[in-house]
Design a protein around this motif. Structure first.
Motif, PDB file in Angstrom:
ATOM      1  N   PHE A 184      90.428  34.757  74.452  1.00  0.00           N
ATOM      2  CA  PHE A 184      89.279  33.913  74.170  1.00  0.00           C
ATOM      3  C   PHE A 184      88.080  34.336  75.008  1.00  0.00           C
ATOM      4  O   PHE A 184      88.229  34.879  76.105  1.00  0.00           O
ATOM      5  CB  PHE A 184      89.601  32.439  74.494  1.00  0.00           C
ATOM      6  N   ASP A 185      86.906  34.032  74.480  1.00  0.00           N
ATOM      7  CA  ASP A 185      85.696  34.067  75.290  1.00  0.00           C
ATOM      8  C   ASP A 185      85.443  32.622  75.708  1.00  0.00           C
ATOM      9  O   ASP A 185      85.329  31.729  74.847  1.00  0.00           O
ATOM     10  CB  ASP A 185      84.517  34.609  74.487  1.00  0.00           C
ATOM     11  N   ALA A 186      85.377  32.404  76.997  1.00  0.00           N
ATOM     12  CA  ALA A 186      85.259  31.040  77.514  1.00  0.00           C
ATOM     13  C   ALA A 186      83.869  30.810  78.084  1.00  0.00           C
ATOM     14  O   ALA A 186      83.337  31.646  78.810  1.00  0.00           O
ATOM     15  CB  ALA A 186      86.309  30.797  78.599  1.00  0.00           C
ATOM     16  N   THR A 187      83.294  29.667  77.712  1.00  0.00           N
ATOM     17  CA  THR A 187      82.006  29.263  78.270  1.00  0.00           C
ATOM     18  C   THR A 187      82.168  27.881  78.889  1.00  0.00           C
ATOM     19  O   THR A 187      82.655  26.960  78.223  1.00  0.00           O
ATOM     20  CB  THR A 187      80.916  29.202  77.176  1.00  0.00           C
ATOM     21  N   PHE A 188      81.769  27.780  80.136  1.00  0.00           N
ATOM     22  CA  PHE A 188      81.894  26.510  80.849  1.00  0.00           C
ATOM     23  C   PHE A 188      80.512  25.860  80.916  1.00  0.00           C
ATOM     24  O   PHE A 188      79.571  26.450  81.464  1.00  0.00           O
ATOM     25  CB  PHE A 188      82.450  26.740  82.255  1.00  0.00           C
ATOM     26  N   PHE A 189      80.403  24.665  80.342  1.00  0.00           N
ATOM     27  CA  PHE A 189      79.140  23.946  80.323  1.00  0.00           C
ATOM     28  C   PHE A 189      79.166  22.895  81.435  1.00  0.00           C
ATOM     29  O   PHE A 189      79.760  21.823  81.280  1.00  0.00           O
ATOM     30  CB  PHE A 189      78.938  23.273  78.959  1.00  0.00           C
ATOM     31  N   GLY A 190      78.519  23.221  82.538  1.00  0.00           N
ATOM     32  CA  GLY A 190      78.603  22.353  83.708  1.00  0.00           C
ATOM     33  C   GLY A 190      77.962  20.999  83.526  1.00  0.00           C
ATOM     34  O   GLY A 190      78.495  19.987  83.988  1.00  0.00           O
ATOM     35  N   VAL A 191      76.826  20.947  82.851  1.00  0.00           N
ATOM     36  CA  VAL A 191      76.148  19.659  82.687  1.00  0.00           C
ATOM     37  C   VAL A 191      76.915  18.771  81.717  1.00  0.00           C
ATOM     38  O   VAL A 191      77.152  17.590  81.974  1.00  0.00           O
ATOM     39  CB  VAL A 191      74.702  19.866  82.203  1.00  0.00           C
ATOM     40  N   ARG A 192      77.339  19.369  80.613  1.00  0.00           N
ATOM     41  CA  ARG A 192      78.058  18.568  79.609  1.00  0.00           C
ATOM     42  C   ARG A 192      79.518  18.351  79.978  1.00  0.00           C
ATOM     43  O   ARG A 192      80.218  17.568  79.358  1.00  0.00           O
ATOM     44  CB  ARG A 192      77.984  19.259  78.251  1.00  0.00           C
ATOM     45  N   ARG A 193      79.964  19.117  80.970  1.00  0.00           N
ATOM     46  CA  ARG A 193      81.366  19.038  81.390  1.00  0.00           C
ATOM     47  C   ARG A 193      82.304  19.273  80.212  1.00  0.00           C
ATOM     48  O   ARG A 193      83.159  18.450  79.877  1.00  0.00           O
ATOM     49  CB  ARG A 193      81.644  17.711  82.077  1.00  0.00           C
ATOM     50  N   GLN A 194      82.069  20.398  79.595  1.00  0.00           N
ATOM     51  CA  GLN A 194      82.915  20.846  78.491  1.00  0.00           C
ATOM     52  C   GLN A 194      83.173  22.332  78.660  1.00  0.00           C
ATOM     53  O   GLN A 194      82.391  23.038  79.299  1.00  0.00           O
ATOM     54  CB  GLN A 194      82.197  20.681  77.147  1.00  0.00           C
ATOM     55  N   VAL A 195      84.235  22.790  78.048  1.00  0.00           N
ATOM     56  CA  VAL A 195      84.478  24.223  77.977  1.00  0.00           C
ATOM     57  C   VAL A 195      84.634  24.587  76.505  1.00  0.00           C
ATOM     58  O   VAL A 195      85.201  23.822  75.722  1.00  0.00           O
ATOM     59  CB  VAL A 195      85.716  24.638  78.807  1.00  0.00           C
ATOM     60  N   ARG A 196      84.082  25.725  76.151  1.00  0.00           N
ATOM     61  CA  ARG A 196      84.231  26.207  74.782  1.00  0.00           C
ATOM     62  C   ARG A 196      85.062  27.476  74.800  1.00  0.00           C
ATOM     63  O   ARG A 196      84.777  28.405  75.565  1.00  0.00           O
ATOM     64  CB  ARG A 196      82.874  26.507  74.165  1.00  0.00           C
ATOM     65  N   LEU A 197      86.073  27.498  73.962  1.00  0.00           N
ATOM     66  CA  LEU A 197      86.900  28.694  73.802  1.00  0.00           C
ATOM     67  C   LEU A 197      86.657  29.248  72.406  1.00  0.00           C
ATOM     68  O   LEU A 197      86.789  28.524  71.413  1.00  0.00           O
ATOM     69  CB  LEU A 197      88.386  28.369  73.977  1.00  0.00           C
ATOM     70  N   ARG A 198      86.295  30.500  72.368  1.00  0.00           N
ATOM     71  CA  ARG A 198      86.068  31.157  71.074  1.00  0.00           C
ATOM     72  C   ARG A 198      86.991  32.360  71.002  1.00  0.00           C
ATOM     73  O   ARG A 198      87.056  33.154  71.942  1.00  0.00           O
ATOM     74  CB  ARG A 198      84.607  31.569  70.986  1.00  0.00           C
ATOM     75  N   ARG A 199      87.694  32.483  69.900  1.00  0.00           N
ATOM     76  CA  ARG A 199      88.608  33.623  69.743  1.00  0.00           C
ATOM     77  C   ARG A 199      87.829  34.930  69.841  1.00  0.00           C
ATOM     78  O   ARG A 199      86.784  35.102  69.206  1.00  0.00           O
ATOM     79  CB  ARG A 199      89.296  33.554  68.361  1.00  0.00           C
ATOM     80  N   ASN A 200      88.341  35.841  70.644  1.00  0.00           N
ATOM     81  CA  ASN A 200      87.707  37.150  70.733  1.00  0.00           C
ATOM     82  C   ASN A 200      88.458  38.133  69.833  1.00  0.00           C
ATOM     83  O   ASN A 200      89.264  37.720  68.977  1.00  0.00           O
ATOM     84  CB  ASN A 200      87.633  37.615  72.196  1.00  0.00           C
ATOM     85  N   THR A 201      88.221  39.397  70.012  1.00  0.00           N
ATOM     86  CA  THR A 201      88.786  40.383  69.081  1.00  0.00           C
ATOM     87  C   THR A 201      90.165  40.885  69.493  1.00  0.00           C
ATOM     88  O   THR A 201      90.777  41.665  68.763  1.00  0.00           O
ATOM     89  CB  THR A 201      87.832  41.591  68.956  1.00  0.00           C
ATOM     90  N   ARG A 202      90.629  40.458  70.653  1.00  0.00           N
ATOM     91  CA  ARG A 202      91.972  40.907  71.050  1.00  0.00           C
ATOM     92  C   ARG A 202      93.017  40.286  70.134  1.00  0.00           C
ATOM     93  O   ARG A 202      93.050  39.063  69.980  1.00  0.00           O
ATOM     94  CB  ARG A 202      92.246  40.513  72.504  1.00  0.00           C
ATOM     95  N   PRO A 203      93.855  41.092  69.519  1.00  0.00           N
ATOM     96  CA  PRO A 203      94.847  40.534  68.593  1.00  0.00           C
ATOM     97  C   PRO A 203      95.820  39.602  69.303  1.00  0.00           C
ATOM     98  O   PRO A 203      96.238  39.862  70.436  1.00  0.00           O
ATOM     99  CB  PRO A 203      95.573  41.771  68.049  1.00  0.00           C
ATOM    100  N   LEU A 204      96.158  38.533  68.596  1.00  0.00           N
ATOM    101  CA  LEU A 204      97.133  37.589  69.136  1.00  0.00           C
ATOM    102  C   LEU A 204      98.545  38.090  68.825  1.00  0.00           C
ATOM    103  O   LEU A 204      98.855  38.374  67.662  1.00  0.00           O
ATOM    104  CB  LEU A 204      96.953  36.210  68.483  1.00  0.00           C
ATOM    105  N   PRO A 205      99.389  38.189  69.834  1.00  0.00           N
ATOM    106  CA  PRO A 205     100.788  38.548  69.545  1.00  0.00           C
ATOM    107  C   PRO A 205     101.429  37.484  68.669  1.00  0.00           C
ATOM    108  O   PRO A 205     101.229  36.288  68.882  1.00  0.00           O
ATOM    109  CB  PRO A 205     101.440  38.582  70.934  1.00  0.00           C
ATOM    110  N   LYS A 206     102.176  37.906  67.686  1.00  0.00           N
ATOM    111  CA  LYS A 206     102.776  36.937  66.754  1.00  0.00           C
ATOM    112  C   LYS A 206     103.828  36.096  67.453  1.00  0.00           C
ATOM    113  O   LYS A 206     104.635  36.616  68.225  1.00  0.00           O
ATOM    114  CB  LYS A 206     103.362  37.670  65.564  1.00  0.00           C
ATOM    115  N   SER A 207     103.781  34.804  67.145  1.00  0.00           N
ATOM    116  CA  SER A 207     104.763  33.891  67.753  1.00  0.00           C
ATOM    117  C   SER A 207     105.997  33.835  66.879  1.00  0.00           C
ATOM    118  O   SER A 207     105.982  34.208  65.733  1.00  0.00           O
ATOM    119  CB  SER A 207     104.161  32.508  67.915  1.00  0.00           C
TER     120      SER A 207
END
Lengths: 77, 148
Positions: free
Chosen positions: B125-148
Motif C-alpha cells: 500500500f501507499d500510506a498517507t497519514f492525515f494528522g489534522v483529520r486523524r485518519q490514514v489512507r491506504l491505497r493499493r500500490n503496484t506490488r502484486p499481492l501474494p494469493k491467499s
C-alpha cells in the motif's frame, strides 16, 4: 441504466472512532463490527471473545489496549 | 481506504500533563488461519520491518510459528524471539476488499499488540497519514499481492 458512483475522495471525513476508556488499558477488548461500541474486555483474548458472544456480536473485532500510563515509541511489552 | 485513528484515554504524563486522549493509526484487519478467521485491530507501524502477531491471536485462528523458522526481533523494549508462519489477510469492505497471503512473525513471549509493518502488510500500500483529520489512507500500490 444508470450507474451510481460513491464518492471516493481522499478528503472525505470518516466518523471518529469511539474513545477507549482508561479502564480497558492493558486489556483485550471486543468491538462491535463498526467499532462504535466496546462490548467488553478482559485480561485475555478469550474474555473479550466471551464478551462479544454475550453481546450477540456476529463479527467482533479484537484489540489489545496498551497501558494508559505509557506512551508508545515503537511497540513494547 | 480511509481509516480513522483509534482514540485512547490515557493517564497524564510529565511531558503532556493535560493530554487525556491519544490518537494512533490502529486499523481493522481480518486475519485468516486454518482454524478460522477473526478481525483484529493493528497498529500501522512504518518503523517496523515486519508484521507481528501475538500468540493469543495466532492461537485463535489456529496458526503456529514454525520452529525451524525462528529469529530475533529488536523492539523498543529489547530483543524478542519469534517464529514465522503464513496467514491470509483481508482488508477493507465491499468492492474494495483485498486479500493476500503473508509471512508474519509470531511472538511467543508476553506481547499482545498486532503490528502491521512493511513486510507482509505496508509493502502493498501507499500510506498517507492525515494528522489534522486523524485518519490514514491506504491505497493499493503496484506490488502484486501474494494469493491467499
Amino acid at each position: 441504466m444508470s450507474v451510481q458512483r460513491q464518492s471516493q475522495s481522499p478528503q472525505r471525513e470518516q466518523p471518529p472512532n469511539t474513545v477507549v476508556p482508561v479502564k480497558y488499558a492493558g486489556k483485550w477488548i471486543a468491538w462491535n463490527q463498526d467499532r462504535t461500541r466496546i462490548l467488553g474486555g478482559g485480561s485475555t483474548i478469550q474474555e473479550a471473545q466471551a464478551a462479544a458472544q454475550a453481546a450477540g456480536e456476529a463479527e467482533p473485532g479484537y484489540e489489545w489496549v496498551p497501558p494508559a500510563d505509557r506512551r508508545i515509541v515503537g511497540p513494547s511489552r | 481506504m480511509n481509516f480513522p485513528y483509534g482514540q485512547y484515554e490515557v493517564a497524564p504524563s510529565t511531558a503532556d500533563p493535560d493530554l487525556t486522549v491519544v490518537f494512533r493509526p490502529v486499523i481493522p484487519v481480518r486475519v485468516i488461519g486454518p482454524a478460522g478467521a477473526a478481525a483484529f485491530y493493528g497498529l500501522l507501524d512504518t518503523g517496523a520491518d515486519q508484521t507481528v502477531l501475538p500468540k493469543a491471536l495466532a492461537d485463535l485462528i489456529g496458526v503456529t510459528g514454525n520452529p525451524a523458522r525462528a529469529a530475533t526481533l529488536l523492539s523498543a523494549s529489547g530483543e524478542m524471539s519469534v517464529t514465522y508462519t503464513n496467514v491470509a489477510f483481508e482488508l477493507g469492505r465491499g468492492r474494495g476488499k483485498v486479500y493476500w497471503s503473508a509471512t508474519v512473525a509470531i511472538i511467543e513471549e508476553a506481547w499482545q499488540e498486532v503490528v502491521l509493518g512493511h513486510a507482509g502488510f505496508l509493502e502493498y500500500f501507499d500510506a498517507t497519514f492525515f494528522g489534522v483529520r486523524r485518519q490514514v489512507r491506504l491505497r493499493r500500490n503496484t506490488r502484486p499481492l501474494p494469493k491467499s
